[in-house]
Design a protein around this motif. Structure first.
Motif, PDB file in Angstrom:
ATOM      1  N   ASP A   1      80.455  33.484  50.974  1.00 20.45           N
ATOM      2  CA  ASP A   1      79.521  32.329  51.188  1.00 20.45           C
ATOM      3  C   ASP A   1      78.821  32.048  49.711  1.00 20.45           C
ATOM      4  N   ASP A   2      78.544  33.102  48.658  1.00 20.59           N
ATOM      5  CA  ASP A   2      78.067  33.204  47.507  1.00 20.59           C
ATOM      6  C   ASP A   2      79.202  32.455  46.489  1.00 20.59           C
ATOM      7  N   LYS A   3      78.976  31.597  45.958  1.00 20.98           N
ATOM      8  CA  LYS A   3      80.186  30.937  44.914  1.00 20.98           C
ATOM      9  C   LYS A   3      79.890  31.510  43.650  1.00 20.98           C
ATOM     10  N   LYS A   4      79.025  32.567  43.340  1.00 22.25           N
ATOM     11  CA  LYS A   4      78.638  33.077  42.039  1.00 22.25           C
ATOM     12  C   LYS A   4      79.927  34.068  41.587  1.00 22.25           C
ATOM     13  N   TYR A   5      80.639  34.480  42.841  1.00 20.50           N
ATOM     14  CA  TYR A   5      81.592  35.549  42.534  1.00 20.50           C
ATOM     15  C   TYR A   5      82.856  34.415  41.869  1.00 20.50           C
ATOM     16  N   LEU A   6      83.010  33.566  42.575  1.00 17.80           N
ATOM     17  CA  LEU A   6      84.291  32.674  42.107  1.00 17.80           C
ATOM     18  C   LEU A   6      83.945  32.116  40.652  1.00 17.80           C
ATOM     19  N   LEU A   7      82.716  31.776  40.348  1.00 14.32           N
ATOM     20  CA  LEU A   7      82.459  31.191  39.216  1.00 14.32           C
ATOM     21  C   LEU A   7      82.474  32.177  38.032  1.00 14.32           C
ATOM     22  N   ALA A   8      82.029  33.596  38.391  1.00 17.66           N
ATOM     23  CA  ALA A   8      81.910  34.435  37.545  1.00 17.66           C
ATOM     24  C   ALA A   8      83.449  35.077  37.225  1.00 17.66           C
ATOM     25  N   PHE A   9      84.276  34.848  38.319  1.00 22.79           N
ATOM     26  CA  PHE A   9      85.682  35.400  37.781  1.00 22.79           C
ATOM     27  C   PHE A   9      86.318  34.129  36.999  1.00 22.79           C
ATOM     28  N   GLU A  10      85.903  32.989  37.206  1.00 19.06           N
ATOM     29  CA  GLU A  10      86.743  31.637  36.507  1.00 19.06           C
ATOM     30  C   GLU A  10      86.174  31.820  34.998  1.00 19.06           C
ATOM     31  N   SER A  11      84.935  32.163  35.038  1.00 21.17           N
ATOM     32  CA  SER A  11      84.485  32.258  33.644  1.00 21.17           C
ATOM     33  C   SER A  11      85.202  33.605  32.714  1.00 21.17           C
ATOM     34  N   ALA A  12      85.301  34.747  33.442  1.00 15.73           N
ATOM     35  CA  ALA A  12      85.913  35.767  32.775  1.00 15.73           C
ATOM     36  C   ALA A  12      87.268  35.556  32.520  1.00 15.73           C
ATOM     37  N   GLN A  13      87.880  34.656  33.529  1.00 14.73           N
ATOM     38  CA  GLN A  13      89.411  34.445  33.308  1.00 14.73           C
ATOM     39  C   GLN A  13      89.640  33.524  32.035  1.00 14.73           C
ATOM     40  N   LYS A  14      88.813  32.423  31.832  1.00 14.90           N
ATOM     41  CA  LYS A  14      88.615  31.590  30.885  1.00 14.90           C
ATOM     42  C   LYS A  14      88.471  32.226  29.383  1.00 14.90           C
ATOM     43  N   ALA A  15      87.480  33.150  29.459  1.00 11.79           N
ATOM     44  CA  ALA A  15      87.176  33.934  28.488  1.00 11.79           C
ATOM     45  C   ALA A  15      88.359  34.874  27.898  1.00 11.79           C
ATOM     46  N   TRP A  16      89.152  35.336  28.913  1.00  6.31           N
ATOM     47  CA  TRP A  16      90.169  36.375  28.683  1.00  6.31           C
ATOM     48  C   TRP A  16      91.375  35.402  27.964  1.00  6.31           C
ATOM     49  N   ALA A  17      91.719  34.289  28.535  1.00  8.21           N
ATOM     50  CA  ALA A  17      92.646  33.369  28.154  1.00  8.21           C
ATOM     51  C   ALA A  17      92.269  33.060  26.554  1.00  8.21           C
ATOM     52  N   GLU A  18      90.972  32.751  26.280  1.00 10.04           N
ATOM     53  CA  GLU A  18      90.595  32.448  24.744  1.00 10.04           C
ATOM     54  C   GLU A  18      90.874  33.557  24.110  1.00 10.04           C
ATOM     55  N   TYR A  19      90.360  34.851  24.500  1.00  3.50           N
ATOM     56  CA  TYR A  19      90.690  36.190  23.613  1.00  3.50           C
ATOM     57  C   TYR A  19      92.049  36.371  23.419  1.00  3.50           C
ATOM     58  N   LYS A  20      93.227  36.001  24.367  1.00  2.00           N
ATOM     59  CA  LYS A  20      94.425  36.361  24.204  1.00  2.00           C
ATOM     60  C   LYS A  20      94.874  35.478  23.247  1.00  2.00           C
ATOM     61  N   VAL A  21      94.625  34.131  23.025  1.00  2.00           N
ATOM     62  CA  VAL A  21      95.067  33.321  21.908  1.00  2.00           C
ATOM     63  C   VAL A  21      94.454  33.827  20.617  1.00  2.00           C
ATOM     64  N   LYS A  22      93.463  34.000  20.401  1.00  2.00           N
ATOM     65  CA  LYS A  22      92.504  34.584  19.243  1.00  2.00           C
ATOM     66  C   LYS A  22      93.098  35.999  18.792  1.00  2.00           C
ATOM     67  N   GLN A  23      93.224  36.670  19.623  1.00  2.00           N
ATOM     68  CA  GLN A  23      93.629  38.150  19.416  1.00  2.00           C
ATOM     69  C   GLN A  23      95.171  38.014  19.002  1.00  2.00           C
ATOM     70  N   CYS A  24      96.200  37.277  19.479  1.00  2.00           N
ATOM     71  CA  CYS A  24      97.550  37.163  19.136  1.00  2.00           C
ATOM     72  C   CYS A  24      97.454  36.153  17.775  1.00  2.00           C
ATOM     73  N   SER A  25      96.583  35.393  17.369  1.00  2.00           N
ATOM     74  CA  SER A  25      96.524  34.799  16.290  1.00  2.00           C
ATOM     75  C   SER A  25      96.371  35.934  14.912  1.00  2.00           C
ATOM     76  N   TRP A  26      95.202  36.575  15.388  1.00  2.00           N
ATOM     77  CA  TRP A  26      94.910  37.775  14.284  1.00  2.00           C
ATOM     78  C   TRP A  26      96.207  38.728  14.378  1.00  2.00           C
ATOM     79  N   GLU A  27      96.876  39.171  15.283  1.00  2.00           N
ATOM     80  CA  GLU A  27      97.945  40.146  15.328  1.00  2.00           C
ATOM     81  C   GLU A  27      98.868  39.591  14.508  1.00  2.00           C
TER      82      GLU A  27
END
Length: 196
Positions: A133-159
């Motif tokens: 019932d509390d949407k904060k869990y879904l929003l937090a996960f979506e935010s974490a997933q978006k941050a991970w996808a951005e991290y992956k792109v930046k990390q692999c650019s560095w690599e």
């Protein structure tokens, strides 16, 4: 060169290559005469198979990044056997004799498949989180997933920063990095989220 000048390796010198610059077997330069042979650095001097040299050069280019994800993933995912354990279907039909090209193709295919696995697992997570019932869990996960996808792109650019963009080495390392990050993420998403 006169064969009397050679004190070691005369048999190999006499049996491979020649000194005729118009011949396809001319051996006074680094060359690769055919796919069954290794790279030659001179008449009769076979260094290694092309695949092994390419792999060595890729690993060598990573020494600067010795603590990086990609440097450690070279050992985790750099063989057909290891890739086939991750995804047997994507590398089906690829053999060790296909060399570097087969390995690079397999890495690309496993990377594409790992993207699909990520998408599927993310959707499973979202479905579970939507039950709350509390949407904060879904929003937090979506935010974490978006941050991970951005991290992956930046990390692999560095690599891959030390490679020429869109070169074979760049494409190989970029796919290997993204594949590694995807499997790291899949590992962190193995357990279903606990929600109240």
């Amino acid at each position: 060169m006169d064969k009397t000048d050679i004190s070691i390796g005369l048999l190999t010198y006499m049996s491979e290559g020649n000194d005729n610059p118009d011949s396809m077997f001319f051996s006074r330069k680094i060359h690769h005469p055919n796919t069954a042979s290794g790279v030659k650095s001179g008449r009769g001097a076979e260094n290694a198979k092309v695949y092994e040299i390419t792999k060595f050069l890729v690993v060598l280019s990573l020494t600067f990044f010795s603590g990086s994800t990609i440097a450690s993933s070279i050992n985790d995912y750099n063989s057909l056997d290891k890739l086939k354990k991750l995804d047997a279907v994507s590398c089906q039909g690829v053999k060790e004799s296909d060399g570097y090209s087969g390995l690079a193709w397999c890495i690309d295919r496993v990377y594409v498949e790992s993207n699909e696995k990520i998408k599927k697992r993310v959707e499973e997570y979202k479905t579970i989180l939507k039950r709350s019932d509390d949407k904060k869990y879904l929003l937090a996960f979506e935010s974490a997933q978006k941050a991970w996808a951005e991290y992956k792109v930046k990390q692999c650019s560095w690599e891959t920063i030390s490679t020429v963009k869109n070169s074979d080495a760049y494409n190989y390392l970029n796919s290997l990095c993204r594949l590694t990050e995807n499997y790291n993420r899949l590992s962190s998403l193995k357990v279903d989220p606990a929600i109240p």
